[in-house]
Design a protein around this motif. Structure first.
Motif, PDB file in Angstrom:
ATOM      1  N   ARG A 236      13.031  -7.725  14.845  1.00  0.00           N
ATOM      2  CA  ARG A 236      13.217  -8.554  13.652  1.00  0.00           C
ATOM      3  C   ARG A 236      13.370  -9.999  14.104  1.00  0.00           C
ATOM      4  NH1 ARG A 236      14.416  -7.537   8.500  1.00  0.00           N
ATOM      5  NH2 ARG A 236      15.044  -5.370   8.897  1.00  0.00           N
ATOM      6  N   ARG A 237      12.509 -10.831  13.607  1.00  0.00           N
ATOM      7  CA  ARG A 237      12.446 -12.206  14.105  1.00  0.00           C
ATOM      8  C   ARG A 237      13.719 -12.998  13.805  1.00  0.00           C
ATOM      9  NH1 ARG A 237       7.225 -15.634  12.487  1.00  0.00           N
ATOM     10  NH2 ARG A 237       6.240 -14.111  13.892  1.00  0.00           N
ATOM     11  N   SER A 238      14.312 -12.795  12.643  1.00  0.00           N
ATOM     12  CA  SER A 238      15.440 -13.628  12.230  1.00  0.00           C
ATOM     13  C   SER A 238      16.698 -13.378  13.055  1.00  0.00           C
ATOM     14  CB  SER A 238      15.751 -13.401  10.754  1.00  0.00           C
ATOM     15  OG  SER A 238      16.130 -12.050  10.526  1.00  0.00           O
ATOM     16  N   THR A 239      16.825 -12.156  13.578  1.00  0.00           N
ATOM     17  CA  THR A 239      18.057 -11.811  14.306  1.00  0.00           C
ATOM     18  C   THR A 239      17.819 -11.423  15.747  1.00  0.00           C
ATOM     19  OG1 THR A 239      17.894  -9.489  13.633  1.00  0.00           O
ATOM     20  CG2 THR A 239      19.130 -10.979  12.179  1.00  0.00           C
ATOM     21  N   GLY A 240      16.574 -11.128  16.109  1.00  0.00           N
ATOM     22  CA  GLY A 240      16.276 -10.645  17.457  1.00  0.00           C
ATOM     23  C   GLY A 240      16.541  -9.164  17.630  1.00  0.00           C
ATOM     24  N   THR A 241      16.973  -8.466  16.577  1.00  0.00           N
ATOM     25  CA  THR A 241      17.277  -7.041  16.688  1.00  0.00           C
ATOM     26  C   THR A 241      16.005  -6.236  16.899  1.00  0.00           C
ATOM     27  OG1 THR A 241      19.191  -7.278  15.240  1.00  0.00           O
ATOM     28  CG2 THR A 241      18.300  -5.060  15.504  1.00  0.00           C
ATOM     29  N   VAL A 242      16.020  -5.378  17.906  1.00  0.00           N
ATOM     30  CA  VAL A 242      14.899  -4.480  18.153  1.00  0.00           C
ATOM     31  C   VAL A 242      15.052  -3.273  17.233  1.00  0.00           C
ATOM     32  CG1 VAL A 242      13.760  -3.000  19.837  1.00  0.00           C
ATOM     33  CG2 VAL A 242      14.602  -5.257  20.523  1.00  0.00           C
ATOM     34  N   ILE A 243      14.071  -3.053  16.376  1.00  0.00           N
ATOM     35  CA  ILE A 243      14.163  -1.964  15.405  1.00  0.00           C
ATOM     36  C   ILE A 243      13.226  -0.807  15.746  1.00  0.00           C
ATOM     37  CG2 ILE A 243      15.023  -3.396  13.538  1.00  0.00           C
ATOM     38  CD1 ILE A 243      12.248  -3.686  12.464  1.00  0.00           C
ATOM     39  N   TRP A 244      12.357  -0.998  16.713  1.00  0.00           N
ATOM     40  CA  TRP A 244      11.512   0.094  17.232  1.00  0.00           C
ATOM     41  C   TRP A 244      11.264  -0.192  18.700  1.00  0.00           C
ATOM     42  CZ3 TRP A 244       9.370   4.564  15.109  1.00  0.00           C
ATOM     43  CH2 TRP A 244       8.423   5.219  15.893  1.00  0.00           C
ATOM     44  N   ASP A 245      11.488   0.794  19.548  1.00  0.00           N
ATOM     45  CA  ASP A 245      11.273   0.626  20.985  1.00  0.00           C
ATOM     46  C   ASP A 245      10.895   1.976  21.563  1.00  0.00           C
ATOM     47  OD1 ASP A 245      11.176  -0.070  23.617  1.00  0.00           O
ATOM     48  OD2 ASP A 245      13.321  -0.407  23.857  1.00  0.00           O
ATOM     49  N   SER A 246       9.594   2.192  21.747  1.00  0.00           N
ATOM     50  CA  SER A 246       9.109   3.497  22.201  1.00  0.00           C
ATOM     51  C   SER A 246       8.767   3.509  23.686  1.00  0.00           C
ATOM     52  CB  SER A 246       7.887   3.918  21.367  1.00  0.00           C
ATOM     53  OG  SER A 246       6.819   3.000  21.528  1.00  0.00           O
ATOM     54  N   GLN A 247       9.272   2.550  24.441  1.00  0.00           N
ATOM     55  CA  GLN A 247       9.029   2.547  25.895  1.00  0.00           C
ATOM     56  C   GLN A 247       9.956   3.577  26.545  1.00  0.00           C
ATOM     57  OE1 GLN A 247       9.915  -1.019  28.157  1.00  0.00           O
ATOM     58  NE2 GLN A 247       8.064  -0.770  29.374  1.00  0.00           N
ATOM     59  N   LEU A 248       9.583   4.830  26.361  1.00  0.00           N
ATOM     60  CA  LEU A 248      10.403   5.959  26.776  1.00  0.00           C
ATOM     61  C   LEU A 248       9.526   7.030  27.416  1.00  0.00           C
ATOM     62  CD1 LEU A 248      12.683   6.062  23.608  1.00  0.00           C
ATOM     63  CD2 LEU A 248      13.429   5.516  25.938  1.00  0.00           C
ATOM     64  N   PRO A 249      10.124   7.952  28.153  1.00  0.00           N
ATOM     65  CA  PRO A 249       9.313   8.900  28.929  1.00  0.00           C
ATOM     66  C   PRO A 249       8.651   9.992  28.116  1.00  0.00           C
ATOM     67  CG  PRO A 249      11.648   9.377  29.210  1.00  0.00           C
ATOM     68  CD  PRO A 249      11.567   8.081  28.456  1.00  0.00           C
ATOM     69  N   THR A 250       8.966  10.113  26.841  1.00  0.00           N
ATOM     70  CA  THR A 250       8.524  11.274  26.070  1.00  0.00           C
ATOM     71  C   THR A 250       7.088  11.210  25.582  1.00  0.00           C
ATOM     72  OG1 THR A 250       9.367  10.235  24.068  1.00  0.00           O
ATOM     73  CG2 THR A 250      10.866  11.705  25.244  1.00  0.00           C
ATOM     74  N   PHE A 251       6.474  10.042  25.570  1.00  0.00           N
ATOM     75  CA  PHE A 251       5.190   9.902  24.881  1.00  0.00           C
ATOM     76  C   PHE A 251       4.115  10.787  25.501  1.00  0.00           C
ATOM     77  CE2 PHE A 251       1.015   7.764  24.375  1.00  0.00           C
ATOM     78  CZ  PHE A 251       0.882   7.977  23.010  1.00  0.00           C
ATOM     79  N   THR A 252       3.530  11.629  24.662  1.00  0.00           N
ATOM     80  CA  THR A 252       2.373  12.427  25.054  1.00  0.00           C
ATOM     81  C   THR A 252       1.522  12.684  23.815  1.00  0.00           C
ATOM     82  OG1 THR A 252       1.634  14.405  26.241  1.00  0.00           O
ATOM     83  CG2 THR A 252       3.465  14.685  24.713  1.00  0.00           C
ATOM     84  N   PHE A 253       0.211  12.841  24.029  1.00  0.00           N
ATOM     85  CA  PHE A 253      -0.716  12.978  22.904  1.00  0.00           C
ATOM     86  C   PHE A 253      -1.795  13.981  23.303  1.00  0.00           C
ATOM     87  CE2 PHE A 253      -2.241  10.493  19.076  1.00  0.00           C
ATOM     88  CZ  PHE A 253      -3.315  11.303  18.782  1.00  0.00           C
ATOM     89  N   SER A 254      -1.666  15.197  22.765  1.00  0.00           N
ATOM     90  CA  SER A 254      -2.650  16.236  23.050  1.00  0.00           C
ATOM     91  C   SER A 254      -3.189  16.778  21.740  1.00  0.00           C
ATOM     92  CB  SER A 254      -2.016  17.359  23.881  1.00  0.00           C
ATOM     93  OG  SER A 254      -0.960  17.967  23.163  1.00  0.00           O
ATOM     94  N   ASP A 255      -4.045  17.774  21.830  1.00  0.00           N
ATOM     95  CA  ASP A 255      -4.694  18.281  20.632  1.00  0.00           C
ATOM     96  C   ASP A 255      -3.700  18.891  19.654  1.00  0.00           C
ATOM     97  OD1 ASP A 255      -6.747  19.032  18.890  1.00  0.00           O
ATOM     98  OD2 ASP A 255      -6.896  21.005  19.806  1.00  0.00           O
ATOM     99  N   MET A 256      -2.746  19.688  20.150  1.00  0.00           N
ATOM    100  CA  MET A 256      -1.836  20.407  19.266  1.00  0.00           C
ATOM    101  C   MET A 256      -0.366  20.086  19.527  1.00  0.00           C
ATOM    102  SD  MET A 256      -3.757  24.118  19.112  1.00  0.00           S
ATOM    103  CE  MET A 256      -2.905  24.673  17.636  1.00  0.00           C
ATOM    104  N   PHE A 257      -0.132  19.028  20.265  1.00  0.00           N
ATOM    105  CA  PHE A 257       1.254  18.607  20.496  1.00  0.00           C
ATOM    106  C   PHE A 257       1.274  17.108  20.761  1.00  0.00           C
ATOM    107  CE2 PHE A 257       4.964  17.835  23.296  1.00  0.00           C
ATOM    108  CZ  PHE A 257       5.966  18.213  22.415  1.00  0.00           C
TER     109      PHE A 257
END
Length: 898
Positions: A236-257
Motif C-alpha cells: 500500500r503506497r500511502s503507508t508502506g504496508t505489504v498486503i501481499w507477499d508470496s516470496q515463499l517456498p510453497t509455490f508450485t504449479f502443476s496440472d492437478m495441484f
C-alpha cells in the motif's frame, strides 16, 4: 564516534567478521556496539554466537526478524572498541514459518524427505506441520520482467534441479507466464498461467476496464516481482504496508495441484466460504478449511453449499483490502500465525483480483463493482415468510394463512416445499395439493405472495414426463464423456407405482424407491430455453388452466448439485478426476470429490460450445442455474420477483438471495447465523438469512422466541423447518408467543422503508445491508472481534439475546451517540461494553446519532403497509446538537430546519 573510529566487516556464509578500531583513542565512556542490523537475509537466524579470539563470549542477546523486508536485528551485544569479533548465526525455521510441504493425509517422514523437506514431530503442537520446507526457495525463477505504466509481465521457469518425488499429474509445469494489470487506482489483477498450453479458466465474466485506467500518480499500490525465490509483493503506497507477499517456498504449479502462499498484513482476516465458522474473524492458529460445493448442512470444518474464494484483510492501522482468487476447482486454504495463508487448488490457473479499499465498506463496494452489485428484491420480499418441508396438503397451508391473519402477525410470503409435487417430480402437482392453485390466487388477492421450490434433478423413469422427454430432445443433460449416455444419479424423485416405506433406513429407501435422475447442464443455451419452457408451463398450464401455479418467486435447492448416491448409479469411470492426487481437506475426504454429488468426468458445454469437465465447473453449477431462473421468473411474471438459491459462487448475489442452509434448532446456531450473514455481505449477497427456529430437530419455546426476534432482522426473514419436526411457526405455540412475534415483526415492518433503502444502496453502490460493526468503526479495534451484534446499514445497531436463559445482553456500543429505539432515550455512554436488560419479549435496538430512519406504520402485509404515511426518526449526533440545526436533503430540495 564516526570521526574517531572506522568499522570493517567481511561476511562469508552466515559469519560476520568485525574489527572495531579506534586509532589508539582512549574512550572515557566505554562505548560499545550493542546492536547489528543485517539486511537481505532470506531466512530467519534462530541463534547467534559471538566469538573473540575464537572464545565464545557469554552475552545475552535478542534476535528479531522481519520476513517481509528480510531484515534481522541482533540486540543486547557488548562489542568493545579496539577488539575483533566474529558473529556466527544459524539459519532455521521458526514454528510460525513452517509451511506444510506434505498436506495430503498420511504424511510420513520417508515421503517428506523424498520431497526434499524437513520432518520434525512435536506432539505438543498437533496442528503445526511435521513436514515443512527446508529454506526459503521455491522451484521457479523469473526472467524477462517488464514494468509498464499499466502493469508487469514476466516469465517463470521451473528449476529442474528442484525435481523431487512428483507424480505425473503433479509434475510442475516448466514455463509459466505472469501478468499483472493495474485495472484502476484501487484494483489490480495478477494472473499466472501456462502460456504454452491452454488450460481451463473460469467462465464467469467480471467487470474490468477494457484497458487499464490507473495512473502512476494516483494508484494506491505498488507491485514488485521478486526473484530467487519468485514472489509477488503488493505494498500500500500511502503507508508502506505489504498486503501481499508470496516470496515463499510453497509455490508450485502443476496440472492437478497448484499451491501459493502469501504473508498477511495482520492476524485479522475475514471471509472464505461457504463453511460454518465460530467467529467472524478467521482463526489463524493452523487451521485448514476446504471449499467445494456440497449438499452438506452447516457443521464445523464441513464444506457446504457454496464456493466463495474471497477474503477481506485488515491492516494493523485499520486500512482494509480484499482478495478474490477466480478459480472454481476444489480448493482448501490454510491459515497460520505467521500470519500467512496458503491456497491449494486442484486445477485451473491462478487469477487474483485485489481491491485496496481502504475502508472495509469500500472494499465491499469495490468488490461488488467487480463481480456485480447485489440484486434488488421487491418490497414484498422484505416481509416475513413461512415455509415447512412436510405440509400434508394445501388445506394445512390454507389454515396456517388464516391463523396468521387472525393473530394479526405481519406475514407476506408463503412457500411450498417439494411436498406440492407429485412424487417430488419438478413441474408437477401432487393430488394432495390440487387446491394449491386456487389458494395461491386467493392469498395474492389478499396482498400476499407465494414462492415455489424447484430442484435441478429430472427423473428419467417416467413414461409420460415432458420435462425429461423435451430435455432429451434439447440435449440438455450431462453425459459421460465421448458418449451419448446420460449420467444418472438419485435425488428426491420417487419411482412411479411404488409405496414408500418410511420406516426403512435412508440408504435402503434410496436404493428401493428413488428414481434415476439426470442433471441439466445450465451452461448450454438449449438448457436455458428448456428451463424457461418448463417453468412457464408451471405458471400457465397449457393442458389444464386450473393447475396453473401463479408463483411470485422461485426457490432453487439441491443445486450443488446434490446426489443421494456418490457419483452415479453404478459408480464413476475416471479414478483420477474423482480421487485426484491431492484431495483438499473436505468433509469425508476419503470419499473423494464425488461424495454426495455426480461424477467429475461428466461432460458439460459452455455457451460457446467448448467442452469442459464437471471436475472444473462443479462449483459453478448453482451459479449457472441462477440467472436462467431469474430470467424465466421475470419473463413469466413481468415483475421483479426474487430467486433464492442454495449454491453460490462470486457474482451469484446479482441474481439471487441465499439462505444459510439446513441448520439445526440449537442455541449455538444463533450467533453462527449472524456470522454467516456478515460473510455473505462481504461476498456481495445482501438478501440473506437463516432458517428461523432451525430446520433440523424440534425447536423449543424460548429458543424459537429469541430466534424470531433475531430473525426479524435478517434481510431474508423466513421461518422454516423440516419434515418430522414439530411445528414452529408463530401460531404453533401460544398467545404469548404470538404477542412476541407480532411485536418484533411490527418493528421490522415499521422499518421496512429503511431496509428497502439499504437494499437500494447495495444494488446501486455495493454497500452492505447486514453490516459488521468494524465497517463503521474500524479505528476501534474492539469491533474487529464482534460477531454477536450487527448493524443494519450505518445507523441501526442490533444486539440480540443469543443464550439460553439470558435476561441481559453484554453489548458493545462504539464511539457514537446512541439512542434506544424503543424509548428514544439517549444512552449516555459509548466505546464500552454494557449489560443491557433483555427480557424474553425484548430485543435491544439502538439508533446512531447523525442518521435519519424512514419508517411506515406496519400492517399485516407490505401490500397494505406501503400505502401508509411515511415517518422519519431523526437521531442527532454531537455536532448537530451543538449547532442546534439540521440540514436536510430529500433529493429534490435542500432545506435548513431548526
Amino acid at each position: 564516534i564516526l570521526a574517531t573510529e572506522c568499522n570493517y566487516f567481511t561476511i562469508p556464509q552466515n559469519v560476520l567478521q568485525m574489527n572495531v578500531t579506534n586509532n589508539n583513542y582512549a574512550d572515557p565512556n566505554n562505548l560499545t556496539f550493542e546492536e547489528i542490523k543485517i539486511l537481505g537475509l532470506l531466512q530467519e537466524p534462530v541463534s547467534v554466537t559471538v566469538l573473540q579470539n575464537n572464545d565464545v563470549q557469554n552475552s545475552s542477546h535478542n534476535i528479531t526478524y522481519n520476513p517481509v523486508d528480510k531484515v534481522a536485528l541482533i540486540e543486547g551485544l557488548q562489542l568493545e572498541l579496539g577488539k575483533s569479533y566474529s558473529l556466527r548465526w544459524t539459519l532455521g525455521t521458526s514454528v510460525n514459518e513452517k509451511y506444510n510441504c506434505h498436506p495430503s493425509p498420511n504424511a510420513s517422514k520417508e515421503k517428506c524427505e523424498q520431497l526434499g523437506c524437513v520432518w520434525t514431530e512435536d506432539p505438543s503442537s498437533l496442528r503445526v506441520p511435521c513436514c515443512y520446507y527446508n529454506g526459503p526457495d521455491n522451484a521457479y525463477s523469473v526472467a524477462d520482467v517488464k514494468y509498464t505504466s499499466s502493469g508487469v509481465t514476466a516469465n517463470l521457469t521451473f528449476n529442474k534441479s528442484s525435481l523431487k518425488a512428483y507424480g505425473k499429474s503433479t509434475l510442475p509445469i516448466s514455463t509459466l507466464r505472469l501478468e499483472v494489470k493495474y485495472h484502476n487506482n484501487h484494483m489490480l489483477q495478477f494472473k499466472i498461467y501456462d502460456y504454452a498450453n491452454e488450460r481451463y479458466e473460469v467462465p464467469v465474466p467480471l467487470n474490468v476496464p477494457k484497458s487499464p485506467e490507473s495512473t502512476v500518480k494516483n494508484r494506491l499500490y505498488d507491485v514488485t516481482v521478486q526473484n530467487k525465490p519468485f514472489g509477488i509483493q503488493v505494498r500500500r503506497r500511502s503507508t508502506g504496508t505489504v498486503i501481499w507477499d508470496s516470496q515463499l517456498p510453497t509455490f508450485t504449479f502443476s496440472d492437478m495441484f497448484i499451491q501459493i502462499s502469501t504473508r498477511l498484513a495482520s492476524q485479522y482476516l475475514y471471509g472464505f466460504g461457504e463453511t460454518e465458522h465460530t467467529m467472524f474473524r478467521r482463526d489463524m492458529n493452523w487451521h485448514t478449511w476446504g471449499m467445494f460445493s456440497r449438499d452438506q448442512p452447516p457443521g464445523y470444518k464441513m464444506n457446504s453449499y457454496g464456493f466463495q474464494p474471497f477474503y477481506m484483510g485488515l491492516e494493523e492501522d485499520g486500512n482494509a483490502h480484499g482478495v478474490l482468487l477466480l478459480n472454481s476447482n476444489a480448493m482448501d486454504v490454510t491459515f497460520q500465525p505467521t500470519p500467512a495463508l496458503t491456497y491449494r487448488t486442484t486445477g485451473g490457473i491462478l487469477d487474483f483480483y485485489m481491491v485496496l479499499g481502504p475502508t472495509p465498506e469500500l472494499v465491499v463496494q469495490e468488490y461488488t463493482a467487480l463481480v456485480g452489485r447485489p440484486v434488488m428484491p421487491p418490497y414484498w420480499a422484505l416481509g416475513f415468510q413461512l415455509c415447512r418441508y412436510g405440509y400434508e396438503n394445501d388445506t394445512e397451508i390454507a389454515k396456517l394463512v388464516e391463523d396468521m391473519k387472525a393473530a394479526r402477525i405481519p406475514y407476506d410470503v408463503q412457500y411450498a416445499d417439494i411436498d406440492y409435487m407429485e412424487r417430488q417430480l419438478d413441474f408437477t402437482l401432487s393430488p394432495r395439493f390440487t387446491g394449491l392453485p386456487a389458494l395461491i390466487n386467493k392469498i395474492q388477492e389478499e396482498g400476499m405472495r407465494f414462492i415455489l421450490i424447484l430442484d435441478p434433478a429430472i427423473s428419467g423413469n417416467e413414461t409420460d414426463y415432458p420435462a425429461f422427454t423435451r430435455g432429451l430432445e434439447k440435449d440438455v443433460f450431462i453425459k459421460w464423456p465421448n458418449t451419448n449416455d446420460i449420467i444418472y444419479a438419485k435425488v428426491w424423485p420417487d419411482l412411479p407405482n411404488v409405496e414408500v416405506n418410511n420406516t426403512l433406513d435412508w440408504e435402503t429407501q434410496v436404493e428401493l424407491y428413488r428414481a434415476y435422475v439426470a442433471f441439466p447442464d445450465f451452461f448450454r443455451n438449449s438448457t436455458t430455453e428448456w428451463w424457461m419452457r418448463e417453468i412457464t408451463e408451471v405458471y400457465t398450464n397449457p393442458h389444464n388452466a386450473s393447475k396453473s401455479l401463479k408463483f411470485d418467486g422461485l426457490w432453487i435447492d439441491m443445486n450443488e448439485p446434490a446426489s443421494f448416491v456418490n457419483g452415479a448409479v453404478g459408480g464413476c469411470r475416471n479414478q483420477q478426476l474423482n480421487f485426484p492426487p491431492y484431495v483438499p481437506q473436505l468433509g469425508s475426504r476419503s470419499e473423494g470429490l464425488i461424495f454426495k454429488t455426480l461424477c467429475m468426468e461428466g461432460q458439460q458445454y459452455l455457451p460457446d460450445g467448448s467442452p469442459v469437465s464437471h471436475y472444473n465447473v462443479h462449483n459453478l453449477y448453482g451459479w449457472a442455474q441462477t440467472k436462467p431462473t431469474l430470467d424465466a421468473l421475470r419473463n413469466i411474471t413481468k415483475e421483479r420477483g426474487i430467486v433464492i438459491t442454495r449454491s453460490t459462487y462470486p457474482s451469484s448475489g446479482k441474481w439471487s438471495g441465499h439462505w444459510l442452509g439446513d441448520n439445526t434448532a440449537a442455541w449455538n446456531q444463533l450467533d453462527k447465523s449472524i456470522i454467516g450473514m456478515m460473510e455473505f455481505s462481504l461476498f456481495g449477497v445482501s438478501y440473506t438469512g437463516a432458517d428461523i427456529c432451525g430446520f433440523f430437530g424440534d425447536s423449543d419455546y424460548e429458543l424459537c422466541a429469541r430466534w424470531m426476534e433475531l430473525g426479524a432482522f435478517y434481510p431474508y426473514s423466513r421461518n422454516h423447518n423440516g419434515k418430522g419436526a414439530k411445528r414452529q411457526d408463530p401460531v404453533a405455540w401460544n398467545s404469548t408467543f404470538e404477542d412476541i412475534s407480532r411485536k418484533v415483526l411490527n418493528i421490522r415492518y415499521t422499518l421496512l422503508p429503511y431496509l428497502y433503502t439499504l437494499m437500494h444502496e447495495a444494488n446501486a453502490h455495493g454497500s452492505t445491508v447486514v453490516r459488521p460493526l468494524l465497517h463503521e468503526f474500524v479505528r476501534d479495534k474492539t469491533t474487529w472481534e464482534i460477531h454477536r451484534q450487527f448493524l443494519w446499514g450505518p445507523a441501526l445497531l442490533v444486539s440480540p439475546a443469543l443464550d439460553q436463559g439470558a435476561v441481559a445482553v453484554k453489548a458493545y456500543l462504539p464511539n457514537a451517540r446512541w439512542y434506544d429505539y424503543h424509548t428514544g432515550e439517549y444512552l449516555g455512554f459509548r466505546g464500552q461494553f454494557r449489560n443491557l436488560p433483555s427480557p424474553l419479549e425484548h430485543i435491544n435496538l439502538h439508533i446512531r446519532g447523525g442518521y435519519i430512519l424512514p419508517q411506515q406504520s406496519p400492517a399485516n402485509t407490505t401490500f397494505y403497509s406501503r400505502r401508509n404515511p411515511l415517518a422519519l426518526t431523526v437521531a442527532l449526533n454531537d455536532s448537530q446538537l451543538a449547532a442546534g440545526q439540521l440540514y436536510w436533503d430529500d433529493g429534490v430540495r435542500i432545506g435548513k430546519y431548526k
